[in-house]
Design an enzyme around this catalytic site. Structure first.
Site, PDB file in Angstrom:
ATOM      1  N   ASP A  46       1.897 -13.982  -2.621  1.00  0.00           N
ATOM      2  CA  ASP A  46       3.108 -13.672  -1.874  1.00  0.00           C
ATOM      3  C   ASP A  46       2.889 -13.954  -0.401  1.00  0.00           C
ATOM      4  O   ASP A  46       2.138 -13.223   0.258  1.00  0.00           O
ATOM      5  CB  ASP A  46       3.508 -12.211  -2.056  1.00  0.00           C
ATOM      6  N   TYR A  51       4.623 -15.088   8.103  1.00  0.00           N
ATOM      7  CA  TYR A  51       3.218 -14.693   8.079  1.00  0.00           C
ATOM      8  C   TYR A  51       2.338 -15.743   8.752  1.00  0.00           C
ATOM      9  O   TYR A  51       1.144 -15.520   8.969  1.00  0.00           O
ATOM     10  CB  TYR A  51       2.721 -14.450   6.658  1.00  0.00           C
ATOM     11  N   LYS A  76       9.094 -16.926   1.788  1.00  0.00           N
ATOM     12  CA  LYS A  76      10.316 -16.268   2.237  1.00  0.00           C
ATOM     13  C   LYS A  76      10.899 -16.949   3.474  1.00  0.00           C
ATOM     14  O   LYS A  76      10.159 -17.441   4.335  1.00  0.00           O
ATOM     15  CB  LYS A  76      10.036 -14.798   2.574  1.00  0.00           C
ATOM     16  N   HIS A 109      14.191 -12.994   3.429  1.00  0.00           N
ATOM     17  CA  HIS A 109      13.218 -11.973   3.818  1.00  0.00           C
ATOM     18  C   HIS A 109      13.860 -10.623   4.139  1.00  0.00           C
ATOM     19  O   HIS A 109      13.379  -9.572   3.703  1.00  0.00           O
ATOM     20  CB  HIS A 109      12.421 -12.473   5.017  1.00  0.00           C
ATOM     21  N   LYS A 231      -2.304  -6.110  -0.800  1.00  0.00           N
ATOM     22  CA  LYS A 231      -3.002  -6.982   0.129  1.00  0.00           C
ATOM     23  C   LYS A 231      -4.355  -6.405   0.490  1.00  0.00           C
ATOM     24  O   LYS A 231      -4.490  -5.210   0.691  1.00  0.00           O
ATOM     25  CB  LYS A 231      -2.193  -7.172   1.420  1.00  0.00           C
ATOM     26  N   SER A 232      -5.367  -7.254   0.533  1.00  0.00           N
ATOM     27  CA  SER A 232      -6.651  -6.884   1.101  1.00  0.00           C
ATOM     28  C   SER A 232      -7.408  -8.139   1.507  1.00  0.00           C
ATOM     29  O   SER A 232      -7.230  -9.186   0.896  1.00  0.00           O
ATOM     30  CB  SER A 232      -7.508  -6.085   0.114  1.00  0.00           C
TER      31      SER A 232
HETATM   32  N1  LIG Z   1       9.191  -8.388   2.143  1.00  0.00           N
HETATM   33  C1  LIG Z   1       8.759  -7.650   3.156  1.00  0.00           C
HETATM   34  O1  LIG Z   1       9.483  -7.317   4.094  1.00  0.00           O
HETATM   35  C2  LIG Z   1       7.320  -7.195   3.161  1.00  0.00           C
HETATM   36  C3  LIG Z   1       6.902  -6.220   4.087  1.00  0.00           C
HETATM   37  C4  LIG Z   1       5.554  -5.808   4.038  1.00  0.00           C
HETATM   38  C5  LIG Z   1       4.682  -6.355   3.080  1.00  0.00           C
HETATM   39  N2  LIG Z   1       5.138  -7.338   2.244  1.00  0.00           N
HETATM   40  C6  LIG Z   1       4.243  -7.943   1.208  1.00  0.00           C
HETATM   41  O2  LIG Z   1       3.568  -6.886   0.518  1.00  0.00           O
HETATM   42  C7  LIG Z   1       2.138  -7.106   0.627  1.00  0.00           C
HETATM   43  C8  LIG Z   1       1.410  -5.773   0.558  1.00  0.00           C
HETATM   44  O3  LIG Z   1       1.873  -4.882   1.542  1.00  0.00           O
HETATM   45  P1  LIG Z   1       0.983  -4.474   2.831  1.00  0.00           P
HETATM   46  O4  LIG Z   1       0.098  -5.599   3.162  1.00  0.00           O
HETATM   47  O5  LIG Z   1       1.937  -3.956   3.834  1.00  0.00           O
HETATM   48  O6  LIG Z   1       0.155  -3.212   2.421  1.00  0.00           O
HETATM   49  P2  LIG Z   1      -0.615  -2.610   1.151  1.00  0.00           P
HETATM   50  O7  LIG Z   1      -0.956  -3.659   0.164  1.00  0.00           O
HETATM   51  O8  LIG Z   1       0.154  -1.412   0.737  1.00  0.00           O
HETATM   52  O9  LIG Z   1      -1.947  -2.089   1.883  1.00  0.00           O
HETATM   53  C9  LIG Z   1      -2.781  -2.999   2.554  1.00  0.00           C
HETATM   54  C10 LIG Z   1      -3.775  -2.159   3.380  1.00  0.00           C
HETATM   55  O10 LIG Z   1      -4.549  -1.333   2.503  1.00  0.00           O
HETATM   56  C11 LIG Z   1      -5.938  -1.685   2.581  1.00  0.00           C
HETATM   57  N3  LIG Z   1      -6.474  -1.736   1.202  1.00  0.00           N
HETATM   58  C12 LIG Z   1      -6.095  -2.595   0.212  1.00  0.00           C
HETATM   59  N4  LIG Z   1      -6.772  -2.317  -0.936  1.00  0.00           N
HETATM   60  C13 LIG Z   1      -7.575  -1.256  -0.655  1.00  0.00           C
HETATM   61  C14 LIG Z   1      -8.503  -0.506  -1.431  1.00  0.00           C
HETATM   62  N5  LIG Z   1      -8.723  -0.814  -2.716  1.00  0.00           N
HETATM   63  N6  LIG Z   1      -9.149   0.521  -0.812  1.00  0.00           N
HETATM   64  C15 LIG Z   1      -8.917   0.831   0.495  1.00  0.00           C
HETATM   65  N7  LIG Z   1      -8.027   0.153   1.294  1.00  0.00           N
HETATM   66  C16 LIG Z   1      -7.382  -0.880   0.716  1.00  0.00           C
HETATM   67  C17 LIG Z   1      -5.994  -3.071   3.238  1.00  0.00           C
HETATM   68  O11 LIG Z   1      -7.185  -3.158   4.012  1.00  0.00           O
HETATM   69  P3  LIG Z   1      -8.097  -4.508   4.072  1.00  0.00           P
HETATM   70  O12 LIG Z   1      -7.181  -5.690   4.035  1.00  0.00           O
HETATM   71  O13 LIG Z   1      -8.773  -4.352   5.404  1.00  0.00           O
HETATM   72  O14 LIG Z   1      -9.017  -4.433   2.914  1.00  0.00           O
HETATM   73  C18 LIG Z   1      -4.747  -3.022   4.151  1.00  0.00           C
HETATM   74  O15 LIG Z   1      -5.037  -2.351   5.351  1.00  0.00           O
HETATM   75  C19 LIG Z   1       2.017  -7.835   1.962  1.00  0.00           C
HETATM   76  O16 LIG Z   1       0.757  -8.437   2.132  1.00  0.00           O
HETATM   77  C20 LIG Z   1       3.170  -8.826   1.843  1.00  0.00           C
HETATM   78  O17 LIG Z   1       2.812  -9.896   0.983  1.00  0.00           O
HETATM   79  C21 LIG Z   1       6.431  -7.747   2.255  1.00  0.00           C
HETATM   80  O1  LIG Z   2       5.508  -8.134   6.190  1.00  0.00           O
HETATM   81  C1  LIG Z   2       6.664  -8.514   6.088  1.00  0.00           C
HETATM   82  O2  LIG Z   2       7.062  -9.224   5.169  1.00  0.00           O
HETATM   83  C2  LIG Z   2       7.641  -8.072   7.088  1.00  0.00           C
HETATM   84  O3  LIG Z   2       8.741  -8.467   7.062  1.00  0.00           O
HETATM   85  C3  LIG Z   2       7.176  -7.095   8.086  1.00  0.00           C
HETATM   86  O4  LIG Z   2       6.105  -7.611   8.700  1.00  0.00           O
HETATM   87  C4  LIG Z   2       8.192  -6.853   9.134  1.00  0.00           C
HETATM   88  O5  LIG Z   2       8.476  -8.013   9.811  1.00  0.00           O
HETATM   89  C5  LIG Z   2       7.654  -5.862  10.088  1.00  0.00           C
HETATM   90  O6  LIG Z   2       7.390  -4.721   9.345  1.00  0.00           O
HETATM   91  C6  LIG Z   2       8.653  -5.610  11.173  1.00  0.00           C
HETATM   92  O7  LIG Z   2       8.187  -4.580  12.005  1.00  0.00           O
END
Ligand SMILES: NC(=O)c1ccc[n+]([C@@H]2O[C@H](COP(=O)([O-])OP(=O)(O)OC[C@H]3O[C@@H](n4cnc5c(N)ncnc54)[C@H](OP(=O)(O)O)[C@@H]3O)[C@@H](O)[C@H]2O)c1
Ligand SMILES: O=C(O)C(=O)[C@@H](O)[C@H](O)[C@H](O)CO
Length: 275
Positions: A46, A51, A76, A109, A231-232
């Site tokens: 994703d 990004y 997106k 998005h 994400k990690s």
């Molecule tokens: N459509 C949208 O508007 C939108 C918005 C936000 C996110 N997204 C998508 O959703 C994906 C995931 O969301 P997110 O990146 O916000 O957060 P997330 O996946 O909820 O959490 C990521 C965070 O948690 C840590 N982490 C991951 N696995 C872990 C584990 N097993 N143990 C401890 N810590 C861990 C990561 O650290 P490290 O990386 O340092 O390991 C990072 O700081 C994004 O990458 C993106 O593709 C979309």
């Molecule tokens: O991660 C994504 O896909 C986002 O859209 C986010 O980064 C927002 O832009 C951000 O949260 C705005 O503050």
């Protein structure tokens, strides 16, 4: 290699239920993270134009040694490119950076309601799909009124809506609306961007199952039927986050996690966010 189930979408295609998110992963780091993820068994990535890592993502896919149809790629359209013609140009640019001639899923998005351009934008998405350049089209951060407008003013029902979702924000009403209209629910920030990893109730369930807090949260998403994209950039976490298909949360566990529903967001509210 974990056996990740697929979720069938309303256009007959299938998306892996657990994929790899790359928000906040710099373009010069994303290649190594994706390679670790593909070796661990992930088959869905994703990304997004916003990004700024589509180039690194495309390079990692090309160098993976896997056939193109073995990897499900989502990107997106960023908010400032909304509108019919600008969407078509932005999509060309994303394909160019990814080095692909087709993506599996293209998402709007954010609805950015004050811009009032998402309906025209969706018509451009319908053309992109009709031309076969995106196998499926969907949205992100859309609420029920935004989805209803697409139903009323356009032809194609989104296959999926990617929204912020975790036990603090379980989105029960939106998930019910999605189910009624055969729209898949995809959870972003499934770990609440890490905020829920130190929660005592989650830690208790992790001890009970001999799993990590992250694995308990991701298992919760799987059992709700969500598509989920943790994400990690940490290799051992990347490998552990996909190992969630060998245990089950029971009714008591699900009740504990239901108790974490605070409505608290980690990201912006789509009604107000017009970035
Ligand atoms: N459509 C949208 O508007 C939108 C918005 C936000 C996110 N997204 C998508 O959703 C994906 C995931 O969301 P997110 O990146 O916000 O957060 P997330 O996946 O909820 O959490 C990521 C965070 O948690 C840590 N982490 C991951 N696995 C872990 C584990 N097993 N143990 C401890 N810590 C861990 C990561 O650290 P490290 O990386 O340092 O390991 C990072 O700081 C994004 O990458 C993106 O593709 C979309
Ligand atoms: O991660 C994504 O896909 C986002 O859209 C986010 O980064 C927002 O832009 C951000 O949260 C705005 O503050």
């Amino acid at each position: 290699m974990p056996n990740v189930p697929g979720v069938t979408l309303n256009d007959g295609t299938t998306i892996p239920q657990l994929g790899f998110g790359v928000w906040q992963v710099p373009d010069d780091v994303v290649g190594a993270a994706i390679s670790t993820a593909l070796e661990a068994g992930y088959r869905s990535i994703d990304t997004a134009a916003a990004y700024r890592n589509e180039t690194g993502t495309g390079k990692a896919i090309a160098e993976s040694g896997l056939a193109r149809d073995e990897i499900y790629v989502t990107t997106k359209l960023w908010n400032t490119d909304q509108g019919y013609d600008s969407t078509l140009r932005a999509f060309d640019a994303s394909l160019e950076r990814l080095g692909l001639d087709q993506v599996d899923l293209y998402l709007i998005h954010w609805p950015t309601p004050s811009r009032d351009a998402y309906v025209d934008t969706w018509r451009a998405f319908e053309k992109i799909r009709a031309d076969g350049r995106a196998r499926s089209i969907g949205v992100s951060n859309f609420h029920v009124p935004h989805l209803r407008r697409l139903f009323q003013e356009t032809d194609v029902v989104p296959v999926l809506n990617q929204v912020e979702l975790h036990p603090n924000l379980p989105q029960a009403e939106l998930r019910a609306f999605h189910a009624e209209h055969r729209i898949a629910t995809e959870a972003w920030s499934p770990l609440a961007s890490g905020a829920l990893l130190s929660d005592a109730a989650v830690a208790g369930l992790a001890d009970k199952h001999g799993k990590s807090a992250a694995q308990v949260l991701l298992r919760w998403h799987v059992q709700l039927g969500n598509v989920v994209i943790p994400k990690s950039v940490t290799p051992e976490r990347i490998r552990a986050n996909i190992e969630v298909f060998d245990f089950e949360l029971d009714a008591d566990d699900l009740a504990v996690l239901a108790g974490l529903d605070t409505g608290q967001r980690v990201g912006p509210n789509p009604e107000q966010f017009n970035g």
